[in-house]
Scaffold this motif. Structure first.
Motif, PDB file in Angstrom:
ATOM      1  N   ALA A  50      -3.279   6.427  38.875  1.00 20.35           N
ATOM      2  CA  ALA A  50      -3.790   6.063  37.598  1.00 20.35           C
ATOM      3  C   ALA A  50      -5.313   6.581  37.490  1.00 20.35           C
ATOM      4  CB  ALA A  50      -3.956   4.566  37.365  1.00 20.35           C
ATOM      5  N   VAL A  51      -6.018   6.945  38.850  1.00 20.49           N
ATOM      6  CA  VAL A  51      -7.315   7.269  38.469  1.00 20.49           C
ATOM      7  C   VAL A  51      -7.420   8.464  37.518  1.00 20.49           C
ATOM      8  CG1 VAL A  51      -9.070   8.395  39.769  1.00 20.49           C
ATOM      9  CG2 VAL A  51      -8.234   6.201  40.566  1.00 20.49           C
ATOM     10  N   LEU A  52      -6.309   9.292  37.493  1.00 20.09           N
ATOM     11  CA  LEU A  52      -6.444  10.594  36.883  1.00 20.09           C
ATOM     12  C   LEU A  52      -6.465  10.068  35.368  1.00 20.09           C
ATOM     13  CD1 LEU A  52      -3.730  12.437  38.791  1.00 20.09           C
ATOM     14  CD2 LEU A  52      -6.136  12.423  39.124  1.00 20.09           C
ATOM     15  N   GLU A  53      -6.124   9.109  34.887  1.00 21.26           N
ATOM     16  CA  GLU A  53      -6.103   8.644  33.285  1.00 21.26           C
ATOM     17  C   GLU A  53      -7.469   8.659  32.981  1.00 21.26           C
ATOM     18  OE1 GLU A  53      -3.513   5.487  32.496  1.00 21.26           O
ATOM     19  OE2 GLU A  53      -2.122   6.421  34.039  1.00 21.26           O
ATOM     20  N   ALA A  54      -8.695   8.787  33.893  1.00 19.41           N
ATOM     21  CA  ALA A  54      -9.990   8.524  33.475  1.00 19.41           C
ATOM     22  C   ALA A  54     -10.441   9.984  33.377  1.00 19.41           C
ATOM     23  CB  ALA A  54     -10.781   7.873  34.708  1.00 19.41           C
ATOM     24  N   ARG A  56       3.199  13.574  44.762  1.00 18.56           N
ATOM     25  CA  ARG A  56       3.174  13.033  43.600  1.00 18.56           C
ATOM     26  C   ARG A  56       1.698  13.301  43.088  1.00 18.56           C
ATOM     27  NH1 ARG A  56       4.631   7.103  43.015  1.00 18.56           N
ATOM     28  NH2 ARG A  56       4.367   7.740  40.695  1.00 18.56           N
ATOM     29  N   LEU A  57       0.765  13.063  43.971  1.00 11.42           N
ATOM     30  CA  LEU A  57      -0.705  13.075  43.360  1.00 11.42           C
ATOM     31  C   LEU A  57      -0.997  14.643  42.958  1.00 11.42           C
ATOM     32  CD1 LEU A  57      -3.496  11.803  43.102  1.00 11.42           C
ATOM     33  CD2 LEU A  57      -3.815  12.025  45.221  1.00 11.42           C
ATOM     34  N   HIS A  58      -0.797  15.468  43.831  1.00 12.14           N
ATOM     35  CA  HIS A  58      -1.044  16.849  43.602  1.00 12.14           C
ATOM     36  C   HIS A  58      -0.349  17.372  42.212  1.00 12.14           C
ATOM     37  CE1 HIS A  58      -1.255  21.274  44.475  1.00 12.14           C
ATOM     38  NE2 HIS A  58      -0.089  21.268  44.426  1.00 12.14           N
ATOM     39  N   GLN A  59       0.978  16.875  41.892  1.00  9.91           N
ATOM     40  CA  GLN A  59       1.742  17.406  40.814  1.00  9.91           C
ATOM     41  C   GLN A  59       0.967  16.622  39.500  1.00  9.91           C
ATOM     42  OE1 GLN A  59       5.532  15.885  41.982  1.00  9.91           O
ATOM     43  NE2 GLN A  59       6.052  17.666  43.460  1.00  9.91           N
ATOM     44  N   ALA A  60       0.461  15.350  39.666  1.00 10.51           N
ATOM     45  CA  ALA A  60      -0.019  14.681  38.776  1.00 10.51           C
ATOM     46  C   ALA A  60      -1.214  15.309  38.336  1.00 10.51           C
ATOM     47  CB  ALA A  60      -0.132  13.263  39.198  1.00 10.51           C
ATOM     48  N   MET A  61      -1.890  15.925  39.027  1.00  7.14           N
ATOM     49  CA  MET A  61      -3.315  16.574  39.047  1.00  7.14           C
ATOM     50  C   MET A  61      -2.987  17.922  38.422  1.00  7.14           C
ATOM     51  SD  MET A  61      -5.873  16.215  42.338  1.00  7.14           S
ATOM     52  CE  MET A  61      -6.058  14.678  42.987  1.00  7.14           C
ATOM     53  N   GLN A  62      -1.955  18.580  38.538  1.00  5.00           N
ATOM     54  CA  GLN A  62      -1.636  19.701  37.743  1.00  5.00           C
ATOM     55  C   GLN A  62      -1.187  19.323  36.486  1.00  5.00           C
ATOM     56  OE1 GLN A  62       1.781  20.513  40.417  1.00  5.00           O
ATOM     57  NE2 GLN A  62       0.711  22.641  41.221  1.00  5.00           N
ATOM     58  N   ASP A  63      -0.379  18.484  36.191  1.00  5.38           N
ATOM     59  CA  ASP A  63       0.073  17.729  34.704  1.00  5.38           C
ATOM     60  C   ASP A  63      -1.387  17.478  34.034  1.00  5.38           C
ATOM     61  OD1 ASP A  63       2.572  18.248  35.714  1.00  5.38           O
ATOM     62  OD2 ASP A  63       2.981  16.277  35.964  1.00  5.38           O
ATOM     63  N   HIS A  64      -2.300  16.662  34.702  1.00  5.92           N
ATOM     64  CA  HIS A  64      -3.489  16.305  34.008  1.00  5.92           C
ATOM     65  C   HIS A  64      -4.688  17.219  33.868  1.00  5.92           C
ATOM     66  CE1 HIS A  64      -1.726  12.101  34.885  1.00  5.92           C
ATOM     67  NE2 HIS A  64      -2.393  11.688  33.739  1.00  5.92           N
ATOM     68  N   GLY A  65      -4.234  18.434  34.451  1.00  5.62           N
ATOM     69  CA  GLY A  65      -5.420  19.396  34.212  1.00  5.62           C
ATOM     70  C   GLY A  65      -6.741  19.115  35.202  1.00  5.62           C
ATOM     71  N   VAL A  66      -6.474  18.359  36.376  1.00  5.35           N
ATOM     72  CA  VAL A  66      -7.599  17.967  37.169  1.00  5.35           C
ATOM     73  C   VAL A  66      -7.558  18.858  38.350  1.00  5.35           C
ATOM     74  CG1 VAL A  66      -8.559  15.985  38.491  1.00  5.35           C
ATOM     75  CG2 VAL A  66      -7.694  15.520  36.214  1.00  5.35           C
ATOM     76  N   VAL A  67      -8.737  19.458  38.717  1.00  7.50           N
ATOM     77  CA  VAL A  67      -8.972  20.129  40.003  1.00  7.50           C
ATOM     78  C   VAL A  67      -9.116  19.365  41.119  1.00  7.50           C
ATOM     79  CG1 VAL A  67     -10.392  21.872  41.020  1.00  7.50           C
ATOM     80  CG2 VAL A  67     -10.049  22.096  38.794  1.00  7.50           C
TER      81      VAL A  67
END
Length: 276
Positions: free
Chosen positions: A95-99, A127-138
């Motif tokens: 959920a950190v990526l939602e920030a 899952r974390l790697h894929q979520a970063m791809q989805d959120h546009g986070v490097v």
């Protein structure tokens, strides 16, 4: 002249305010540290947050408030920790990526962490790697041991390059239970990066505690970048406590300059790491 960027890790999850009074634990303290560190030469801020009792937390609203306050006050690349404390649950870490940070950490495997275990099972890493791809986070791929680099090579093969297409890793060395913080380990890891990971992969390195200076000097000599801060060491030299995060950043900037390298600005670092 080649450039080197400096990441500051000002707080972490383990150090207490009572043991280290300069540790920034409120949003206002973190903002003040960020502006001071940018002036001293930092380009990236690696963020852990604390609650009202100065205890490590992954509270999403507090993370969002922190990201907003930092964006209003400085130009640093904002990198949130998805590790938090070793006891944090996987859903909270995702959920950190939602920030909506610019970057976030992605630790590439489990590691003994003092008396505890920092648990990063393979399914969660993917899952974390894929979520970063989805959120546009490097991502910054955190490497605590040599095998974590082969894990990363396998991850990239299975799930593709990160958002932005550039691969950047950080060697976290000297943690009790992880890889040693010495020049030979930096050399081994640098060699593994060159053998296993895509051409153009960049690396930074941080040495925990007394390993700070050997790791710093070895990383600069190998063409790498640096991470410093009170999360990683509360001492400036033997018997002398660090006065602030900015003091540690200034020393890192001096080391880069002595080595004949230019201290990268936040804009330089964004270009290097393909951060929009």
């Amino acid at each position: 002249m080649s450039q080197g960027f400096i990441t500051v890790a000002p707080t972490g999850a383990e150090v207490s305010k009572s043991d280290c009074p300069p540790l920034p634990v409120t949003i206002d303290e973190l903002v003040a540290a960020a502006t001071d560190c940018q002036a001293a030469g930092a380009s990236i801020i690696h963020v852990h947050i604390r609650d009202d009792d100065a205890t490590s937390t992954l509270d999403l609203q507090r993370l969002k408030d922190t990201v907003s306050a930092l964006r209003e006050s400085c130009d640093l690349v904002i990198q949130l920790s998805t590790g938090g404390a070793v006891t944090d649950a996987e859903p909270d870490r995702l959920a950190v990526l939602e920030a909506e940070p610019d970057m976030a950490s992605c630790t590439m495997g489990s590691v003994n962490f003092g008396d505890d275990v920092f648990f990063n099972r393979w399914g969660f890493v993917r899952r974390l790697h894929q979520a970063m791809q989805d959120h546009g986070v490097v991502p910054e791929y955190e490497i605590f041991d040599l095998g974590h680099l082969s894990n990363l090579a396998r991850l990239l093969e299975k799930d593709g390059l990160p958002h932005g297409g550039h691969v950047h890793v950080d060697f976290v060395l000297g943690v009790p239970g992880g890889a040693s913080g010495d020049p030979a380990t930096v050399a081994d890891m640098t060699d593994a990066v060159n053998r296993y990971l895509p051409e153009g992969t960049t690396f930074s390195a941080t040495g925990i505690g007394r390993t700070t200076m050997p790791v710093m000097l070895s990383s600069v000599a190998a063409g790498g970048h640096l991470r410093v801060g009170l999360e990683d060491t509360t001492s400036y030299r033997r018997g002398e406590r660090a006065e602030s995060n900015a003091q540690l950043v200034r020393r890192a900037a001096d080391v880069l300059r002595i080595a004949g390298r230019e201290v990268a600005t936040p804009a330089d670092t964004r270009r290097l790491l393909s951060i929009a």
